[in-house]
Design an enzyme around this catalytic site. Structure first.
Site, short mmCIF file in Angstrom:
data_model
loop_
_atom_site.label_atom_id
_atom_site.label_comp_id
_atom_site.label_asym_id
_atom_site.label_seq_id
_atom_site.Cartn_x
_atom_site.Cartn_y
_atom_site.Cartn_z
N LYS A 42 0.71 -1.29 -0.04
CA LYS A 42 -0.17 -0.09 0.09
C LYS A 42 0.82 1.31 0.12
O LYS A 42 0.51 2.35 -0.48
CB LYS A 42 -0.96 -0.05 1.19
CG LYS A 42 -1.92 -0.89 1.30
CD LYS A 42 -2.51 -0.95 2.40
CE LYS A 42 -3.53 -2.48 2.85
NZ LYS A 42 -4.13 -2.37 4.12
N GLY A 43 2.07 1.18 0.47
CA GLY A 43 2.89 2.35 0.87
C GLY A 43 3.07 3.27 -0.18
O GLY A 43 3.22 4.59 0.08
N ASP A 102 14.54 -0.24 2.00
CA ASP A 102 15.13 -0.34 3.40
C ASP A 102 16.42 -1.61 3.24
O ASP A 102 17.36 -0.96 2.94
CB ASP A 102 14.11 -0.75 4.40
CG ASP A 102 14.58 -0.84 5.75
OD1 ASP A 102 15.25 0.02 5.99
OD2 ASP A 102 13.88 -1.59 6.56
P1 5GP Z 1 12.88 -3.77 2.60
O1 5GP Z 1 12.48 -4.95 1.75
O2 5GP Z 1 13.73 -2.87 1.55
O3 5GP Z 1 13.50 -4.14 3.57
O4 5GP Z 1 11.77 -3.10 2.77
C1 5GP Z 1 10.57 -2.30 2.21
C2 5GP Z 1 9.31 -2.00 2.71
O5 5GP Z 1 9.60 -2.08 4.20
C3 5GP Z 1 8.73 -0.93 2.36
O6 5GP Z 1 7.99 -1.17 1.33
C4 5GP Z 1 8.09 -0.41 3.77
O7 5GP Z 1 6.84 -0.83 3.49
C5 5GP Z 1 8.71 -1.05 4.78
N1 5GP Z 1 9.41 0.00 5.53
C6 5GP Z 1 10.76 -0.01 5.46
N2 5GP Z 1 11.13 1.18 6.40
C7 5GP Z 1 10.14 1.80 6.63
C8 5GP Z 1 9.88 2.97 7.52
O8 5GP Z 1 10.61 3.80 8.00
N3 5GP Z 1 8.27 3.19 7.51
C9 5GP Z 1 7.64 2.43 7.03
N4 5GP Z 1 6.27 2.87 7.31
N5 5GP Z 1 7.69 1.41 6.23
C10 5GP Z 1 9.10 1.02 6.18
#
Ligand code: 5GP
Length: 179
Positions: A42-43, A102
């Site tokens: 959703k983000g 992230d």
């Molecule tokens: P990754 O797979 O790169 O570790 O994480 C990506 C997903 O983690 C993003 O699409 C998001 O949903 C969530 N995410 C990572 N950091 C944050 C943050 O600081 N705030 C929020 N709300 N979601 C995050």
């Protein structure tokens, strides 16, 4: 549980200006191509809507939904696609639109999964990036802002499904032990 917002780390004005720049860059790069803009729900919904309107070449819109974090602020280390695309992307130029990169796990998973559908090209555009947290080396083609290792909410990003409608980006300080 106490929830405290610091000051916005990205304001609405900064967001607007940066998205305009990204739109120009993408417009130049995708002129004459066959663009399908794939939003990761959703983000990415707020960023997606603004970005799409800043791009001045014909495009198709599509979305997919992934879950990776569960409902807490820590990653579960697993990514799952919970909805499928409806547009054909074979031979098309796909631009993945993410809210935040992230660890890099989600982007890596999506590039691999969508790559199997044989798009002509596939690139990544993210509003936010936390380089300090990266465990997987993924290429980001378009990046809005680099932010420090803090949990952020607003402008589409949630904490336990709330705060997505905050019109700017803020750091959420949660007292985890009080949850
Ligand atoms: P990754 O797979 O790169 O570790 O994480 C990506 C997903 O983690 C993003 O699409 C998001 O949903 C969530 N995410 C990572 N950091 C944050 C943050 O600081 N705030 C929020 N709300 N979601 C995050």
């Amino acid at each position: 549980m106490e929830r405290i917002f610091g000051r916005p780390i990205v304001t609405q004005e900064e967001m607007r200006a940066r998205i305009r720049e990204l739109g120009k860059q993408i417009t130049a790069d995708y002129t004459g191509k066959d663009l399908v803009l794939v939003g990761v729900l959703k983000g990415a919904y707020a960023f997606y809507a603004d970005l799409a309107r800043a791009i001045r070449v014909p495009l198709r819109v599509d979305f997919l939904m992934v879950t990776s974090y569960g409902s807490r602020t820590k990653t579960s280390g697993k990514v799952k696609m919970v909805t499928e695309l409806t547009e054909e992307i074979k031979g098309k130029d796909v631009l993945l639109v993410e809210d935040i990169v992230d660890s890099g796990l989600t982007v890596q998973y999506l590039l691999k999964t969508l790559g199997k559908k044989k798009p002509r090209s596939i690139k990544v555009c993210t509003l936010l990036s936390k380089p300090e947290r990266r465990t997987i080396d993924v290429t980001i083609d378009y990046e809005g802002f680099r932010i420090p290792n803090k949990y952020v909410v607003g402008y589409g990003l949630d904490y336990q499904q709330e705060y997505r409608n905050l019109p700017y980006l803020a750091v959420l300080d949660v007292a985890e032990d009080q949850e």
